[in-house]
Design a protein around this motif. Structure first.
Motif, PDB file in Angstrom:
ATOM      1  N   ASP A 102      -2.017  12.834   0.862  1.00 52.73           N
ATOM      2  CA  ASP A 102      -0.562  12.854   0.720  1.00 52.73           C
ATOM      3  C   ASP A 102      -0.114  13.968  -0.223  1.00 52.73           C
ATOM      4  OD1 ASP A 102      -0.506  10.681   2.402  1.00 52.73           O
ATOM      5  OD2 ASP A 102      -0.256   9.199   0.807  1.00 52.73           O
TER       6      ASP A 102
ATOM      7  N   THR B 271       0.833  -1.201   0.000  1.00 54.99           N
ATOM      8  CA  THR B 271       0.000   0.000   0.000  1.00 54.99           C
ATOM      9  C   THR B 271       0.870   1.255   0.000  1.00 54.99           C
ATOM     10  OG1 THR B 271      -1.747  -1.152   1.197  1.00 54.99           O
ATOM     11  CG2 THR B 271      -1.800   1.241   1.246  1.00 54.99           C
TER      12      THR B 271
ATOM     13  N   ARG C 144      -8.026   4.596  -4.998  1.00 53.58           N
ATOM     14  CA  ARG C 144      -6.622   5.032  -5.011  1.00 53.58           C
ATOM     15  C   ARG C 144      -6.525   6.553  -5.046  1.00 53.58           C
ATOM     16  NH1 ARG C 144      -3.388   0.665  -8.795  1.00 53.58           N
ATOM     17  NH2 ARG C 144      -3.816  -1.117  -7.442  1.00 53.58           N
TER      18      ARG C 144
ATOM     19  N   ALA D 161      -7.227   7.850  -1.703  1.00 57.93           N
ATOM     20  CA  ALA D 161      -6.169   7.498  -0.761  1.00 57.93           C
ATOM     21  C   ALA D 161      -4.955   8.415  -0.891  1.00 57.93           C
ATOM     22  CB  ALA D 161      -5.751   6.045  -0.964  1.00 57.93           C
ATOM     23  N   ILE D 162      -4.647   8.878  -2.117  1.00 58.85           N
ATOM     24  CA  ILE D 162      -3.448   9.705  -2.288  1.00 58.85           C
ATOM     25  C   ILE D 162      -3.724  11.190  -2.128  1.00 58.85           C
ATOM     26  CG2 ILE D 162      -2.330   8.025  -3.769  1.00 58.85           C
ATOM     27  CD1 ILE D 162      -2.899   9.980  -6.121  1.00 58.85           C
TER      28      ILE D 162
ATOM     29  N   LYS E  55       0.965   4.074  -3.021  1.00 61.17           N
ATOM     30  CA  LYS E  55       0.716   5.484  -2.766  1.00 61.17           C
ATOM     31  C   LYS E  55       1.902   6.348  -3.183  1.00 61.17           C
ATOM     32  CE  LYS E  55      -2.405   5.847   1.062  1.00 61.17           C
ATOM     33  NZ  LYS E  55      -2.492   6.102   2.501  1.00 61.17           N
TER      34      LYS E  55
END
Length: 176
Positions: A48, A18, A41, A44-45, A22
């Motif tokens: 960041d 994972t 995805r 999720a990024i 990322k």
């Protein structure tokens, strides 16, 4: 109970995979400004990428080292820091990415999106101007509707009534 549970999306793999996914997606997005991936995805990024851009806006050495650790490529981090120094996101306090849905992928029916970096400046909303415009439109619409109904019957009477209305309103305001 939350025994040994980590926050964030797992993306169907173990923790190291994972993290690698990322890191690769964040590096690709920062290098190309737009990538095509799945919804999970992209979501999720997004945090960041926002962290890296926030660090780039700070611009100090510690922020640069944190960004290099997050992205994994010093050259991409240098480019992002240069864009931030030029003022690309200076007026923006967050929301550096945009996710646009494309539909489902043909092979496995996964929902595909484009995640891209937002480059246009922020436009401030003018709340006071909108309310004034709405009030003016409502006031103007009412007499026009009455005029159209009465104009069909007697055009001369309508003109006299329209001329008399402002005088009546002025006398009401002075009485108050």
């Amino acid at each position: 109970m939350r025994h040994n549970k980590k926050s964030g999306m797992k993306l169907g793999t173990d923790a190291s995979h994972t993290k690698a996914i990322k890191k690769g997606l964040v590096a690709s997005l920062l290098a190309n400004d737009r990538i095509k991936t799945t919804v999970q995805r992209a979501k999720a990024i997004r945090p960041d990428v926002d962290k890296v851009v926030t660090w780039a806006k700070k611009g100090d050495l510690h922020s640069r080292r944190l960004a290099i650790a997050k992205v994994g490529d010093a050259e991409i981090v240098r480019e992002v820091f240069e864009k931030a120094a030029q003022g690309m996101w200076a007026d923006r306090d967050g929301g550096y990415t945009r996710i646009m849905k494309l539909g489902n992928r043909k092979g496995d029916n996964a929902e595909v999106v484009i995640i891209e970096m937002v480059t246009e400046p922020v436009r401030k909303k003018a709340k006071a101007a909108k309310t004034e415009v709405k009030k003016v439109e409502k006031v103007e619409e009412a007499p026009e509707a009455e005029e159209t109904v009465e104009t069909e019957a007697e055009p001369e009477a309508v003109e006299e009534a329209v001329e008399a209305e402002p005088e009546a309103e002025a006398t009401e305001e002075s009485a108050e």
